[in-house]
Scaffold this motif. Structure first.
Motif, short mmCIF file in Angstrom:
data_model
loop_
_atom_site.label_atom_id
_atom_site.label_comp_id
_atom_site.label_asym_id
_atom_site.label_seq_id
_atom_site.Cartn_x
_atom_site.Cartn_y
_atom_site.Cartn_z
N THR A 163 3.33 -47.17 27.81
CA THR A 163 4.05 -48.35 28.32
C THR A 163 3.23 -49.62 28.15
O THR A 163 3.77 -50.72 28.24
N GLY A 164 1.93 -49.47 27.96
CA GLY A 164 1.06 -50.64 27.90
C GLY A 164 0.78 -51.23 29.29
O GLY A 164 0.11 -52.25 29.41
N VAL A 165 1.29 -50.59 30.33
CA VAL A 165 1.10 -51.10 31.69
C VAL A 165 -0.05 -50.35 32.36
O VAL A 165 -0.13 -49.13 32.29
N ASP A 166 -0.92 -51.10 33.00
CA ASP A 166 -2.03 -50.52 33.76
C ASP A 166 -1.51 -50.13 35.15
O ASP A 166 -1.13 -50.98 35.95
N MET A 167 -1.46 -48.82 35.41
CA MET A 167 -0.86 -48.32 36.65
C MET A 167 -1.55 -48.88 37.90
O MET A 167 -0.88 -49.26 38.87
N VAL A 168 -2.87 -48.94 37.88
CA VAL A 168 -3.61 -49.42 39.07
C VAL A 168 -3.30 -50.89 39.31
O VAL A 168 -3.01 -51.29 40.45
N LYS A 169 -3.31 -51.69 38.24
CA LYS A 169 -3.01 -53.12 38.42
C LYS A 169 -1.57 -53.32 38.90
O LYS A 169 -1.31 -54.17 39.75
N MET A 170 -0.65 -52.51 38.36
CA MET A 170 0.74 -52.61 38.80
C MET A 170 0.86 -52.26 40.29
O MET A 170 1.57 -52.93 41.04
N ALA A 171 0.14 -51.24 40.71
CA ALA A 171 0.16 -50.84 42.13
C ALA A 171 -0.41 -51.94 43.01
O ALA A 171 0.10 -52.22 44.10
N GLU A 172 -1.46 -52.60 42.52
CA GLU A 172 -2.07 -53.70 43.30
C GLU A 172 -1.09 -54.87 43.42
O GLU A 172 -0.99 -55.49 44.48
N ILE A 173 -0.38 -55.16 42.34
CA ILE A 173 0.61 -56.25 42.36
C ILE A 173 1.72 -55.91 43.37
O ILE A 173 2.12 -56.75 44.17
N GLY A 174 2.18 -54.65 43.33
CA GLY A 174 3.23 -54.22 44.26
C GLY A 174 2.79 -54.35 45.71
O GLY A 174 3.54 -54.82 46.57
N ASP A 175 1.56 -53.95 45.97
CA ASP A 175 1.00 -54.05 47.32
C ASP A 175 0.92 -55.51 47.76
O ASP A 175 1.32 -55.88 48.85
N TRP A 176 0.44 -56.36 46.83
CA TRP A 176 0.27 -57.78 47.14
C TRP A 176 1.61 -58.47 47.40
O TRP A 176 1.80 -59.10 48.43
N ILE A 177 2.56 -58.28 46.48
CA ILE A 177 3.81 -59.07 46.60
C ILE A 177 4.67 -58.60 47.78
O ILE A 177 5.30 -59.42 48.45
N THR A 178 4.66 -57.29 48.05
CA THR A 178 5.46 -56.82 49.20
C THR A 178 4.87 -57.34 50.50
O THR A 178 5.60 -57.67 51.43
N LYS A 179 3.52 -57.45 50.56
CA LYS A 179 2.89 -58.04 51.76
C LYS A 179 3.21 -59.52 51.87
O LYS A 179 3.53 -60.02 52.96
N GLU A 180 3.14 -60.25 50.74
CA GLU A 180 3.47 -61.68 50.73
C GLU A 180 4.89 -61.90 51.24
O GLU A 180 5.16 -62.85 51.97
N LEU A 181 5.79 -61.02 50.85
CA LEU A 181 7.21 -61.18 51.20
C LEU A 181 7.54 -60.48 52.52
O LEU A 181 8.69 -60.54 52.97
N ASN A 182 6.54 -59.81 53.09
CA ASN A 182 6.75 -59.05 54.32
C ASN A 182 7.90 -58.05 54.20
O ASN A 182 8.74 -57.92 55.08
N ARG A 183 7.92 -57.37 53.07
CA ARG A 183 8.94 -56.35 52.80
C ARG A 183 8.25 -54.99 52.64
O ARG A 183 7.08 -54.94 52.26
N PRO A 184 8.95 -53.91 52.95
CA PRO A 184 8.30 -52.61 52.75
C PRO A 184 8.05 -52.35 51.27
O PRO A 184 8.84 -52.77 50.43
N ASP A 185 6.94 -51.70 50.96
CA ASP A 185 6.65 -51.29 49.58
C ASP A 185 7.38 -49.97 49.35
O ASP A 185 7.00 -48.93 49.86
N ASP A 186 8.44 -50.03 48.56
CA ASP A 186 9.30 -48.85 48.35
C ASP A 186 8.81 -47.95 47.23
O ASP A 186 9.48 -46.98 46.89
N SER A 187 7.66 -48.27 46.66
CA SER A 187 7.15 -47.43 45.59
C SER A 187 6.33 -46.29 46.16
O SER A 187 5.51 -46.48 47.05
N ARG A 188 6.56 -45.09 45.67
CA ARG A 188 5.75 -43.95 46.10
C ARG A 188 4.48 -43.89 45.28
O ARG A 188 3.38 -43.77 45.81
N ALA A 189 4.62 -43.98 43.96
CA ALA A 189 3.46 -43.85 43.08
C ALA A 189 2.47 -45.00 43.30
O ALA A 189 1.26 -44.79 43.23
N GLY A 190 2.99 -46.20 43.58
CA GLY A 190 2.10 -47.34 43.81
C GLY A 190 1.22 -47.11 45.03
O GLY A 190 0.00 -47.25 44.97
N LYS A 191 1.85 -46.71 46.12
CA LYS A 191 1.08 -46.48 47.36
C LYS A 191 0.11 -45.31 47.18
O LYS A 191 -1.04 -45.37 47.63
N ALA A 192 0.57 -44.24 46.51
CA ALA A 192 -0.30 -43.07 46.32
C ALA A 192 -1.47 -43.41 45.40
O ALA A 192 -2.60 -42.94 45.64
#
Lengths: 276, 276
Positions: B240-269
């Motif tokens: 995919t060309g996507v770095d999984m760890v960086k993608m997970a960090e982005i998901g963690d960051w943006i969901t916290k910024e928006l105060n929304r639950p992080d609905d990703s399982r793989a990102g949190k794991a």
């Protein structure tokens, strides 16, 4: 929280009412655990005719049919697929843990207790990583079945399992002569792969899958939610005998009781749909 | 929240820095929306040589390579697969909504703007239920492609899609002469089926899948999380060309910024594993 013995006595002497008999499964870590269980079962056996009547449903309060629920008890034995996990979790080697299973198995068989074996970390180990040897899993599974297990649940304890490695593992188990009907699969949804891996299991002929209501439990990796598994199975045309709406309601209820998040997607979506 | 025009102007005149060019996609509900966009693009075109330099990375503050990012703009057009959804969502019939797309498409083509079509509720409609006619979806998809869409995303807006119906739909699209390379699939994980359906899509040759970081967005049905999709694709050996760890960090960051639950399982794991 009551001790295991207290919970066991409670279930055997005054079980919660249920329209059908329930198989209660107890994890037995050593022979003393089973000795306690057998003693309690024998007390219950002496009182067999006095087996408690489940609470009757409102419309049939004195109906004799409501007394027909017959619960059963079975036990679970655990082995791990990696030496490191075995040492860290049970403080002994894999071979030693299998040796410890033998007297437990014998005592269970003497008392007609059904035995379920587990092979944990079969698709990934927190210490040794994702590449667990499928031949080792097959060897342990075969040993547990030869020892007398009625069924062995091969468990992706960490949720590291992927479709290709699940496929490879099931192929290896088959080549080792293990029959699909002796197998169960136990997936965790830690990385969201549980349902994809379930489809692989179904394609290989496995028909027993472990899950937990609302995804509760896990150690600490999240179990796949029963509601999601049921939704998948129904979507593929499988009959489960489970009422999806009632299962969703149970998941909603118990996660609230326990103040835990409801990790099921299909459960929450089903309730949202019927409320909407 | 700024208006779409303000956001568009902001992105065109001072885009966030990025190591590679980003394709910004704008939903264009009517011709006026595109007219505004074209005007803004023309202003930007006039200032092309003054296209803002992305913020340089610390170690190469004046490096010319950091100025090479070239963003692009594309638009999205929507049609629905059921008459009821079309009426409720856009206040016109499916045929009328396709007619409305034509002048938008022409103006986009005149300005070399890439156009993406969407067919929403293709695997389940909140008003008409799960059994959406796959032939209707194929007809709308073909119309959008003939009209000039560069790609059509077939969307399971409600998450009602199942593996068998996804398979049937893709088979019907193929029989209608639609090429896999002109298709994208857009799954929602409302019932937890998004990844299973993605595997069906992959098996049918589709290679473009929509998702959103942390499962954000949805209307109101939850989008499949990019982190879960990436984890699945990597698990199947796809690049995919996507770095999984960086993608997970982005998901963690943006969901916290928006105060929304992080609905990703793989990102949190993934984050739990690297922190663990």
């Amino acid at each position: 929280m009551a001790s295991t013995t207290e919970i066991l006595e409670k279930i055997l002497t005054s079980p919660p009412s249920a329209p059908q008999g329930i198989a209660y499964n107890y994890l037995v870590p050593n022979i003393r655990g089973l000795e306690t269980m057998v003693k309690t079962l024998q007390v219950k056996g002496a009182q067999a005719s006095g087996y408690p009547t489940p609470a009757a449903s409102p419309q049939s309060e004195q109906s004799p049919t409501s007394t027909s629920a017959s619960n059963s008890s079975e036990i679970s034995l655990f082995a791990a697929a990696t030496e490191t996990f075995s040492q860290k979790n049970t403080n002994c080697s894999i071979a030693e843990s299998l040796e410890r299973c033998k007297p437990i198995m014998e005592l269970a068989k003497q008392n007609n207790i059904r035995v379920r074996g587990y092979v944990s970390v079969a698709l990934g180990c927190p210490y040794e990583g994702p590449d667990v040897d499928p031949h080792k899993v097959a060897e342990i599974t075969a040993t547990l079945l030869e020892m007398g297990c009625d069924e062995v649940s091969v468990a992706d304890t960490t949720g590291m399992g992927t479709a290709p490695r699940t496929q490879k593992l099931l192929q290896t188990l088959k080549e080792a002569g293990i029959l699909e009907e002796d197998l169960a699969l136990h997936f965790h949804d830690t990385y969201g792969m549980a349902l994809v891996n379930t489809v692989v299991g179904l394609e290989h002929g496995v028909r027993i899958f472990d899950s937990s209501v609302g995804g509760l439990g896990g150690c600490p990796y999240s179990n796949v939610a029963t509601e999601d598994l049921i939704h998948l199975l129904h979507s593929l045309g499988c009959e489960t005998g489970v009422d999806m709406v009632k299962m969703a309601e149970i998941g909603d209820w118990i996660t609230k009781e326990l103040n835990r998040p409801d990790d099921s997607r299909a459960g929450k979506a089903t309730l949202a749909r019927i409320k909407g």
